[in-house]
Write an enzyme that holds these catalytic residues in place. Structure first.
Site, short mmCIF file in Angstrom:
data_model
loop_
_atom_site.label_atom_id
_atom_site.label_comp_id
_atom_site.label_asym_id
_atom_site.label_seq_id
_atom_site.Cartn_x
_atom_site.Cartn_y
_atom_site.Cartn_z
CB VAL A 77 129.17 49.56 -0.82
CG1 VAL A 77 129.01 49.79 -2.67
CG2 VAL A 77 129.52 48.45 -1.58
CB THR B 245 138.00 47.74 1.36
OG1 THR B 245 138.70 47.24 -0.60
CG2 THR B 245 140.02 47.97 1.34
CB VAL B 246 135.59 50.43 4.83
CG1 VAL B 246 135.13 50.55 6.34
CG2 VAL B 246 136.36 51.67 4.35
CE LYS C 90 139.81 44.45 -4.74
NZ LYS C 90 138.47 44.58 -4.69
CB SER D 214 140.22 46.59 -11.74
OG SER D 214 139.08 46.70 -11.10
N GLY E 66 135.83 40.21 -3.03
CA GLY E 66 135.49 40.64 -4.49
C GLY E 66 135.85 41.50 -5.05
N GLY F 149 133.95 44.75 -7.00
CA GLY F 149 132.08 44.78 -7.55
C GLY F 149 131.27 44.55 -7.01
CG ASN G 34 130.45 51.62 4.79
OD1 ASN G 34 130.98 51.91 6.33
ND2 ASN G 34 130.79 51.74 3.77
NE ARG G 35 125.00 56.39 9.00
CZ ARG G 35 123.90 57.54 9.81
NH1 ARG G 35 124.12 57.57 10.85
NH2 ARG G 35 122.79 58.62 9.03
N1 LIG Z 1 132.07 54.28 6.38
C1 LIG Z 1 132.87 55.07 5.61
N2 LIG Z 1 132.83 56.25 5.92
C2 LIG Z 1 134.11 57.37 5.70
N3 LIG Z 1 134.20 57.41 3.91
C3 LIG Z 1 134.13 55.30 3.43
C4 LIG Z 1 133.61 55.02 4.47
N4 LIG Z 1 133.22 53.55 3.55
C5 LIG Z 1 133.73 53.45 2.90
N5 LIG Z 1 134.49 54.65 2.52
C6 LIG Z 1 134.35 55.36 1.65
O1 LIG Z 1 134.10 55.37 -0.31
C7 LIG Z 1 135.56 54.69 -0.74
C8 LIG Z 1 134.93 53.34 -1.29
O2 LIG Z 1 134.81 52.46 0.16
P1 LIG Z 1 135.98 51.33 -0.16
O3 LIG Z 1 137.04 51.04 -0.99
O4 LIG Z 1 135.64 50.29 1.09
O5 LIG Z 1 134.95 50.46 -1.17
P2 LIG Z 1 135.36 49.09 -1.61
O6 LIG Z 1 133.79 48.48 -2.00
O7 LIG Z 1 136.33 48.42 -1.64
O8 LIG Z 1 135.77 49.28 -3.50
P3 LIG Z 1 135.84 48.23 -5.03
O9 LIG Z 1 134.62 48.20 -5.47
O10 LIG Z 1 136.97 49.08 -5.67
O11 LIG Z 1 136.81 47.58 -3.69
C9 LIG Z 1 136.70 54.71 -0.13
O12 LIG Z 1 136.93 56.34 -0.30
C10 LIG Z 1 136.46 54.95 1.36
O13 LIG Z 1 137.25 55.33 2.05
C1 LIG Z 2 137.58 49.78 -10.29
C2 LIG Z 2 136.91 49.49 -9.25
N1 LIG Z 2 136.47 50.60 -8.51
C3 LIG Z 2 136.70 48.24 -9.02
N2 LIG Z 2 137.63 47.31 -8.68
C4 LIG Z 2 135.68 47.05 -10.06
C5 LIG Z 2 134.89 47.80 -10.38
C6 LIG Z 2 133.89 46.05 -11.32
C7 LIG Z 2 132.55 46.14 -11.54
C8 LIG Z 2 131.99 45.63 -12.85
C9 LIG Z 2 130.24 46.13 -13.14
O1 LIG Z 2 130.14 47.41 -13.43
O2 LIG Z 2 129.77 45.79 -12.52
MG LIG Z 3 137.40 47.41 -2.06
#
Ligand SMILES: Nc1ncnc2c1ncn2[C@@H]1O[C@H](COP(=O)(O)OP(=O)(O)OP(=O)(O)O)[C@@H](O)[C@H]1O
Ligand SMILES: C[C@H](N)[C@H](N)CCCCCC(=O)O
Ligand SMILES: [Mg+2]
Length: 224
Positions: free
Chosen positions: A13, A16-17, A37, A41, A116, A118, A175-176
């Site tokens: 969602v 990381t961004v 982090k 995974s 975190g 997920g 976050n859009r």
């Molecule tokens: N505001 C945004 N604009 C464009 N792309 C985005 C935006 N936010 C997230 N993304 C894209 O969506 C994907 C998921 O974003 P991100 O890796 O930040 O999610 P996350 O919640 O950290 O995931 P995880 O649970 O794996 O840590 C990535 O490819 C990222 O580049």
């Molecule tokens: C691999 C993925 N991008 C994340 N790092 C881990 C997501 C865990 C999700 C667990 C669940 O099903 O709620």
């Molecule tokens: Mg992330």
């Protein structure tokens, strides 16, 4: 010393961004800012080492070099739930070890963001999940809301779970991730009304979202 636990309404969602944008936002106020982090995974193998995209993004956005073993204590290859990845690797994730790594990082920085994996109840082991880790770290929580249909429910469920865990919700970020979300403004208004914490800011849908900076009065207030 400010430590925040970054959670999200789901995986992918924008935690990381948002973490990277916050790191730059705090740096804009002259602060040392790094991210951790705890469990990653979905790592790839590069020159025999497990590399994680989140950790690489954190390193690029942070402004203090930190040891990999502290910033990313547990890395697993399969892009699956951390508890399954750890089990398959024959490794037990230790909350004591994670707390010790966080404590060491806190001596190196002014702001520590702990991302975190997920969402709030994603499992770390068969007995502990992200909530339990956040409680152990006793860190205020920042919720990243992936703005797409369904996020209202996930946002309130997450906020209620954070409160039930006895942790403060320091703020939330819109976050859009879906640039085509219908009635975006109406959904944002609903979240502003019903989430019991300040909106720290919105992140637009852009190609290099992780390269941006989130520096708003609400972000500055976190470190006031
Ligand atoms: N505001 C945004 N604009 C464009 N792309 C985005 C935006 N936010 C997230 N993304 C894209 O969506 C994907 C998921 O974003 P991100 O890796 O930040 O999610 P996350 O919640 O950290 O995931 P995880 O649970 O794996 O840590 C990535 O490819 C990222 O580049
Ligand atoms: C691999 C993925 N991008 C994340 N790092 C881990 C997501 C865990 C999700 C667990 C669940 O099903 O709620
Ligand atoms: Mg992330």
């Amino acid at each position: 010393m400010n430590t925040f636990f970054i959670t999200g309404t789901d995986t992918d969602v924008g935690k990381t961004v948002a973490t990277c944008q916050l790191l730059r936002g705090f740096a804009a106020h002259g602060l040392r800012a790094v991210a951790m982090k705890p469990v990653a995974s979905g790592c790839t193998t590069v020159d025999g080492e497990l590399v994680n995209a989140d950790v690489e993004a954190h390193r690029a956005a942070g402004n203090v070099p930190v040891p990999d073993e502290l910033a990313s204590p547990y890395r697993f290859a399969p892009p699956i739930s951390p508890h399954l990845a750890a089990r398959e690797a024959g490794i037990t994730v230790s909350l004591d070890h994670l707390a010790a790594c966080a404590a060491q990082l806190q001596t190196l920085t002014d702001v520590l963001l702990i991302e975190g994996a997920g969402g709030w109840h994603a499992p770390l082991t068969d007995e502990a999940d992200m909530q339990v880790l956040a409680q152990r770290l006793n860190a205020p929580v920042i919720l990243v809301v992936g703005m797409r249909l369904g996020c209202l429910n996930h946002a309130l469920l997450s906020a209620n779970a954070v409160a039930a865990a006895g942790l403060p919700l320091a703020g939330w970020i819109a976050n859009r991730i879906d640039p085509n979300m219908d009635r975006y403004a109406d959904n944002l208004d609903w979240l502003k009304r019903y989430l019991p914490a300040p909106m720290l800011g919105e992140i637009a849908h852009t190609p290099d979202a992780a390269g941006g900076t989130l520096d708003t009065p609400a972000v500055a207030q976190l470190i006031a």
